[in-house]
Design a protein around this motif. Structure first.
Motif, PDB file in Angstrom:
ATOM      1  N   ASN A  12       0.795  -1.221   0.028  1.00  0.00           N
ATOM      2  CA  ASN A  12      -0.036   0.172   0.043  1.00  0.00           C
ATOM      3  C   ASN A  12       0.805   1.345  -0.091  1.00  0.00           C
ATOM      4  O   ASN A  12       0.301   2.493   0.379  1.00  0.00           O
ATOM      5  N   ASN A  13       2.118   1.266  -0.680  1.00  0.00           N
ATOM      6  CA  ASN A  13       2.951   2.186  -0.625  1.00  0.00           C
ATOM      7  C   ASN A  13       2.288   3.504  -1.848  1.00  0.00           C
ATOM      8  O   ASN A  13       1.457   3.137  -2.425  1.00  0.00           O
ATOM      9  N   VAL A  14       2.527   4.601  -1.400  1.00  0.00           N
ATOM     10  CA  VAL A  14       2.297   5.742  -2.225  1.00  0.00           C
ATOM     11  C   VAL A  14       3.499   6.576  -2.667  1.00  0.00           C
ATOM     12  O   VAL A  14       4.290   6.762  -1.544  1.00  0.00           O
ATOM     13  N   MET A  15       4.017   6.600  -3.665  1.00  0.00           N
ATOM     14  CA  MET A  15       5.476   7.299  -3.934  1.00  0.00           C
ATOM     15  C   MET A  15       4.869   8.544  -4.593  1.00  0.00           C
ATOM     16  O   MET A  15       3.919   8.771  -5.526  1.00  0.00           O
ATOM     17  N   GLY A  16       5.675   9.572  -4.501  1.00  0.00           N
ATOM     18  CA  GLY A  16       5.360  10.730  -5.184  1.00  0.00           C
ATOM     19  C   GLY A  16       6.555  11.601  -5.289  1.00  0.00           C
ATOM     20  O   GLY A  16       7.670  11.359  -4.805  1.00  0.00           O
ATOM     21  N   TRP A  17       6.344  12.739  -5.616  1.00  0.00           N
ATOM     22  CA  TRP A  17       7.313  13.855  -5.773  1.00  0.00           C
ATOM     23  C   TRP A  17       6.872  15.480  -5.238  1.00  0.00           C
ATOM     24  O   TRP A  17       5.665  15.845  -5.541  1.00  0.00           O
ATOM     25  N   PHE A  18       7.593  15.885  -4.342  1.00  0.00           N
ATOM     26  CA  PHE A  18       7.390  17.386  -3.914  1.00  0.00           C
ATOM     27  C   PHE A  18       8.473  18.271  -4.450  1.00  0.00           C
ATOM     28  O   PHE A  18       9.557  17.699  -4.845  1.00  0.00           O
ATOM     29  N   ARG A  19       8.303  19.470  -4.271  1.00  0.00           N
ATOM     30  CA  ARG A  19       9.430  20.450  -4.740  1.00  0.00           C
ATOM     31  C   ARG A  19       9.489  21.621  -3.819  1.00  0.00           C
ATOM     32  O   ARG A  19       8.292  21.911  -3.338  1.00  0.00           O
ATOM     33  N   GLN A  20      10.434  22.162  -3.750  1.00  0.00           N
ATOM     34  CA  GLN A  20      10.329  23.359  -2.956  1.00  0.00           C
ATOM     35  C   GLN A  20      11.456  24.592  -3.820  1.00  0.00           C
ATOM     36  O   GLN A  20      12.508  24.346  -3.927  1.00  0.00           O
ATOM     37  N   ALA A  21      10.895  25.582  -3.999  1.00  0.00           N
ATOM     38  CA  ALA A  21      11.686  26.623  -4.741  1.00  0.00           C
ATOM     39  C   ALA A  21      12.065  27.558  -3.567  1.00  0.00           C
ATOM     40  O   ALA A  21      11.509  27.744  -2.361  1.00  0.00           O
ATOM     41  N   PRO A  22      13.132  28.476  -3.937  1.00  0.00           N
ATOM     42  CA  PRO A  22      13.635  29.361  -2.854  1.00  0.00           C
ATOM     43  C   PRO A  22      12.634  30.311  -2.423  1.00  0.00           C
ATOM     44  O   PRO A  22      11.934  30.950  -3.389  1.00  0.00           O
ATOM     45  N   GLY A  23      12.333  30.484  -1.130  1.00  0.00           N
ATOM     46  CA  GLY A  23      11.541  31.405  -0.505  1.00  0.00           C
ATOM     47  C   GLY A  23       9.990  30.761  -0.537  1.00  0.00           C
ATOM     48  O   GLY A  23       9.222  31.462  -0.120  1.00  0.00           O
ATOM     49  N   LYS A  24       9.932  29.594  -1.043  1.00  0.00           N
ATOM     50  CA  LYS A  24       8.332  29.219  -0.814  1.00  0.00           C
ATOM     51  C   LYS A  24       8.389  27.832  -0.166  1.00  0.00           C
ATOM     52  O   LYS A  24       9.414  27.070   0.042  1.00  0.00           O
ATOM     53  N   GLU A  25       7.125  27.391   0.105  1.00  0.00           N
ATOM     54  CA  GLU A  25       7.007  26.074   1.012  1.00  0.00           C
ATOM     55  C   GLU A  25       6.989  25.071  -0.259  1.00  0.00           C
ATOM     56  O   GLU A  25       7.006  25.064  -1.367  1.00  0.00           O
ATOM     57  N   ARG A  26       7.159  23.848   0.570  1.00  0.00           N
ATOM     58  CA  ARG A  26       7.231  22.650  -0.191  1.00  0.00           C
ATOM     59  C   ARG A  26       5.952  22.295  -0.738  1.00  0.00           C
ATOM     60  O   ARG A  26       5.050  22.417  -0.122  1.00  0.00           O
ATOM     61  N   GLU A  27       5.704  21.838  -2.038  1.00  0.00           N
ATOM     62  CA  GLU A  27       4.511  21.730  -2.666  1.00  0.00           C
ATOM     63  C   GLU A  27       4.392  20.458  -3.291  1.00  0.00           C
ATOM     64  O   GLU A  27       5.587  19.764  -3.763  1.00  0.00           O
ATOM     65  N   PHE A  28       3.430  19.809  -3.324  1.00  0.00           N
ATOM     66  CA  PHE A  28       3.186  18.691  -3.892  1.00  0.00           C
ATOM     67  C   PHE A  28       3.096  18.714  -5.587  1.00  0.00           C
ATOM     68  O   PHE A  28       2.514  19.653  -5.906  1.00  0.00           O
ATOM     69  N   VAL A  29       3.858  17.686  -6.229  1.00  0.00           N
ATOM     70  CA  VAL A  29       3.953  17.704  -7.486  1.00  0.00           C
ATOM     71  C   VAL A  29       3.343  16.548  -8.198  1.00  0.00           C
ATOM     72  O   VAL A  29       2.208  16.825  -9.100  1.00  0.00           O
ATOM     73  N   ALA A  30       3.350  15.173  -7.734  1.00  0.00           N
ATOM     74  CA  ALA A  30       2.827  14.223  -8.327  1.00  0.00           C
ATOM     75  C   ALA A  30       2.848  12.918  -7.333  1.00  0.00           C
ATOM     76  O   ALA A  30       3.771  12.792  -6.473  1.00  0.00           O
ATOM     77  N   ALA A  31       1.839  11.923  -7.771  1.00  0.00           N
ATOM     78  CA  ALA A  31       2.093  10.816  -6.831  1.00  0.00           C
ATOM     79  C   ALA A  31       1.517   9.583  -7.557  1.00  0.00           C
ATOM     80  O   ALA A  31       0.796   9.898  -8.428  1.00  0.00           O
ATOM     81  N   ILE A  32       1.774   8.451  -7.222  1.00  0.00           N
ATOM     82  CA  ILE A  32       1.477   7.370  -7.875  1.00  0.00           C
ATOM     83  C   ILE A  32       1.319   6.190  -6.952  1.00  0.00           C
ATOM     84  O   ILE A  32       2.434   5.914  -5.785  1.00  0.00           O
TER      85      ILE A  32
END
Length: 121
Positions: A31-51
């Motif tokens: 039941n793993n969920v794998m995904g990607w997050f990103r964080q730009a300078p001066g911004k919060e970490r945000e969700f990108v994609a998951a599978i």
């Protein structure tokens, strides 16, 4: 218990493409969920994609929908993020995430090292 090793970051011109890889090791859960997050300078970490590790369910942030594609190779324990038509706004550190749901009330999160992706304008 779970380690995530990322590769594929780097510099690309606007409109170009990059492919990120995230190889998982250690005990896996169905039941793993794998995904990607990103964080730009001066911004919060945000969700990108998951599978989902098993099955084909995917989810994307509105900002990348239609341009990014998340996929997996179960035989290699690897998740990929294909990024096309890259924009300068996509410049960020990209983190691979493994969300292991053990039960309804128990879950564990693991993170990759977060390589830099830079999109030149």
């Amino acid at each position: 218990q779970v380690q995530l090793v990322e590769s594929g970051g780097g510099l690309v011109q606007a409109g170009g493409s990059l492919r990120l890889s995230c190889a998982a090791s250690g005990r896996t859960f169905s039941n793993n969920v794998m995904g990607w997050f990103r964080q730009a300078p001066g911004k919060e970490r945000e969700f990108v994609a998951a599978i989902k590790w098993s099955g084909s369910s995917t989810s994307y942030a509105d900002s990348v929908s239609g341009r990014f594609t998340i996929s997996r190779d179960n035989t290699k324990n690897t998740v990929y993020l294909q990024m096309n038509s890259l924009k300068p706004e996509a410049t960020a550190v990209y983190y691979c995430n493994a969300h292991l749901v053990v039960t309804t009330n128990l879950a564990h999160d693991y993170w990759g090292q977060g390589p830099q992706v830079t999109v030149a304008s």
